[in-house]
Motif scaffolding. Structure first.
Motif, PDB file in Angstrom:
ATOM      1  N   PHE A 276       1.071  -0.992  -0.075  1.00 59.54           N
ATOM      2  CA  PHE A 276       0.222  -0.030  -0.160  1.00 59.54           C
ATOM      3  C   PHE A 276       1.390   1.074   0.210  1.00 59.54           C
ATOM      4  N   ALA A 277       1.612   1.154  -0.555  1.00 54.78           N
ATOM      5  CA  ALA A 277       3.088   2.629  -0.252  1.00 54.78           C
ATOM      6  C   ALA A 277       2.444   3.546  -1.582  1.00 54.78           C
ATOM      7  N   ASP A 278       1.195   3.499  -1.968  1.00 59.03           N
ATOM      8  CA  ASP A 278       1.134   4.366  -2.753  1.00 59.03           C
ATOM      9  C   ASP A 278      -0.131   5.153  -2.083  1.00 59.03           C
ATOM     10  N   TYR A 279       0.050   5.063  -0.670  1.00 59.79           N
ATOM     11  CA  TYR A 279      -1.560   5.748  -0.225  1.00 59.79           C
ATOM     12  C   TYR A 279      -0.674   5.969   1.414  1.00 59.79           C
ATOM     13  N   ARG A 280       0.312   4.761   1.766  1.00 59.17           N
ATOM     14  CA  ARG A 280       0.993   5.216   3.062  1.00 59.17           C
ATOM     15  C   ARG A 280       2.329   5.180   3.340  1.00 59.17           C
ATOM     16  N   GLN A 281       3.353   5.555   3.629  1.00 60.17           N
ATOM     17  CA  GLN A 281       4.975   4.848   3.116  1.00 60.17           C
ATOM     18  C   GLN A 281       5.592   5.810   4.476  1.00 60.17           C
ATOM     19  N   SER A 282       6.044   5.190   5.763  1.00 58.34           N
ATOM     20  CA  SER A 282       6.062   5.560   6.386  1.00 58.34           C
ATOM     21  C   SER A 282       6.488   4.724   7.540  1.00 58.34           C
ATOM     22  N   LYS A 283       7.323   4.674   8.804  1.00 58.39           N
ATOM     23  CA  LYS A 283       7.661   3.921   9.569  1.00 58.39           C
ATOM     24  C   LYS A 283       6.904   4.717  11.604  1.00 58.39           C
ATOM     25  N   VAL A 284       6.884   3.261  11.967  1.00 61.12           N
ATOM     26  CA  VAL A 284       6.289   4.036  12.981  1.00 61.12           C
ATOM     27  C   VAL A 284       6.328   3.137  14.448  1.00 61.12           C
ATOM     28  N   GLY A 285       6.508   3.639  15.708  1.00 60.47           N
ATOM     29  CA  GLY A 285       7.026   3.074  16.967  1.00 60.47           C
ATOM     30  C   GLY A 285       6.021   3.406  17.635  1.00 60.47           C
ATOM     31  N   TRP A 286       5.861   2.957  19.097  1.00 61.04           N
ATOM     32  CA  TRP A 286       4.968   2.602  19.914  1.00 61.04           C
ATOM     33  C   TRP A 286       5.237   3.089  21.083  1.00 61.04           C
ATOM     34  N   ILE A 287       4.739   4.501  21.667  1.00 57.16           N
ATOM     35  CA  ILE A 287       5.072   4.924  22.831  1.00 57.16           C
ATOM     36  C   ILE A 287       4.009   3.840  23.866  1.00 57.16           C
ATOM     37  N   SER A 288       4.399   3.177  24.823  1.00 58.63           N
ATOM     38  CA  SER A 288       3.201   3.435  26.160  1.00 58.63           C
ATOM     39  C   SER A 288       3.743   3.984  27.506  1.00 58.63           C
ATOM     40  N   SER A 289       2.675   3.917  28.467  1.00 55.51           N
ATOM     41  CA  SER A 289       2.811   4.591  29.272  1.00 55.51           C
ATOM     42  C   SER A 289       3.626   4.147  30.145  1.00 55.51           C
ATOM     43  N   ASN A 290       4.526   4.426  30.496  1.00 53.70           N
ATOM     44  CA  ASN A 290       5.227   3.451  31.814  1.00 53.70           C
ATOM     45  C   ASN A 290       5.917   4.998  32.568  1.00 53.70           C
ATOM     46  N   PRO A 291       6.813   4.423  33.428  1.00 51.95           N
ATOM     47  CA  PRO A 291       7.538   5.309  34.489  1.00 51.95           C
ATOM     48  C   PRO A 291       8.365   6.887  33.062  1.00 51.95           C
ATOM     49  N   ASP A 292       9.145   6.349  32.693  1.00 51.13           N
ATOM     50  CA  ASP A 292       9.609   6.943  31.615  1.00 51.13           C
ATOM     51  C   ASP A 292       8.812   8.524  30.345  1.00 51.13           C
ATOM     52  N   THR A 293       7.666   7.853  30.105  1.00 51.88           N
ATOM     53  CA  THR A 293       6.860   8.548  29.846  1.00 51.88           C
ATOM     54  C   THR A 293       5.429   8.963  30.459  1.00 51.88           C
ATOM     55  N   ASP A 294       4.889   9.409  31.477  1.00 56.75           N
ATOM     56  CA  ASP A 294       4.231   9.252  32.118  1.00 56.75           C
ATOM     57  C   ASP A 294       4.151  11.488  32.205  1.00 56.75           C
ATOM     58  N   TRP A 295       4.637  11.702  32.074  1.00 55.80           N
ATOM     59  CA  TRP A 295       5.313  12.885  32.636  1.00 55.80           C
ATOM     60  C   TRP A 295       4.280  14.026  30.953  1.00 55.80           C
ATOM     61  N   PHE A 296       4.940  12.811  30.122  1.00 57.60           N
ATOM     62  CA  PHE A 296       4.608  13.158  28.605  1.00 57.60           C
ATOM     63  C   PHE A 296       3.141  12.515  28.331  1.00 57.60           C
TER      64      PHE A 296
END
Length: 191
Positions: A49-69
């Motif tokens: 589906f590169a003609d429709y969407r082309q990028s990379k993703v990562g997922w940010i879970s809620s944890n002690p390092d990200t709770d402030w965010f």
């Protein structure tokens, strides 16, 4: 800075919600995340589906390092929703998405943020721009209402927010790398 909007725009923005140091911290955390080819709906990385969407993703879970965010994005989303939309929202039911457009031509065609197989529908979408606009060309977030489209200002740290049912896209990146965080706030179905 308080949220701003222009009359008849399909989105609102919150400028300077994060300091440069906070943005650097978020970006460093996200750069260390595993990334994979972005998919569409219920498609898999093996589908073409590169003609429709082309990028990379990562997922940010809620944890002690990200709770402030998470807390800060939740606060911004509550403020914007209370001032402009007044949707019945319950909060985040999905991890935040780190999106990287790192190649010439990376893009995402017109779509809505419907999600797939979620217990509560996405109602409110927020996009935090991590990359300084001087570091890339193209990669413009555009929203469409009727026959007209409107571009969101490119500014590091700017949060653009809009109803998840709003048609939007990211135009092809023509130089450099564009990084964003995408957040969806869910709630009961619209009535």
């Amino acid at each position: 800075m308080p949220p701003t909007t222009r009359e008849h725009e399909p989105f609102v923005v919150w400028e300077n919600g994060f300091t440069s140091e906070e943005l650097d911290r978020i970006e460093a955390y996200c750069d260390a995340l595993p990334q994979r080819k972005a998919t569409v709906g219920d498609k898999t990385e093996d589908d073409d589906f590169a003609d429709y969407r082309q990028s990379k993703v990562g997922w940010i879970s809620s944890n002690p390092d990200t709770d402030w965010f998470y807390d800060k994005m939740a606060w911004i989303s509550r403020q914007l929703n209370a001032m402009f939309y007044r949707f019945d929202l319950t909060g985040f039911v999905e991890d935040m998405q780190f999106t990287v457009y790192d190649g010439e031509g990376d893009h995402y065609e017109w779509h809505i943020d419907a999600g797939v197989n979620h217990t509560a529908p996405r109602k409110f979408s927020l996009v935090l721009q991590l990359t300084d606009p001087n570091e890339y060309a193209g990669g413009v977030l555009q929203l469409q209402v009727a026959k007209d489209s409107t571009s969101v200002k490119r500014e590091r740290g700017l949060v653009a927010a809009f109803p998840s049912y709003t048609l939007h896209r990211v135009t092809p990146v023509t130089r450099g790398i564009r990084k964003t965080i995408v957040v969806w706030v869910s709630g009961p179905p619209f009535k």
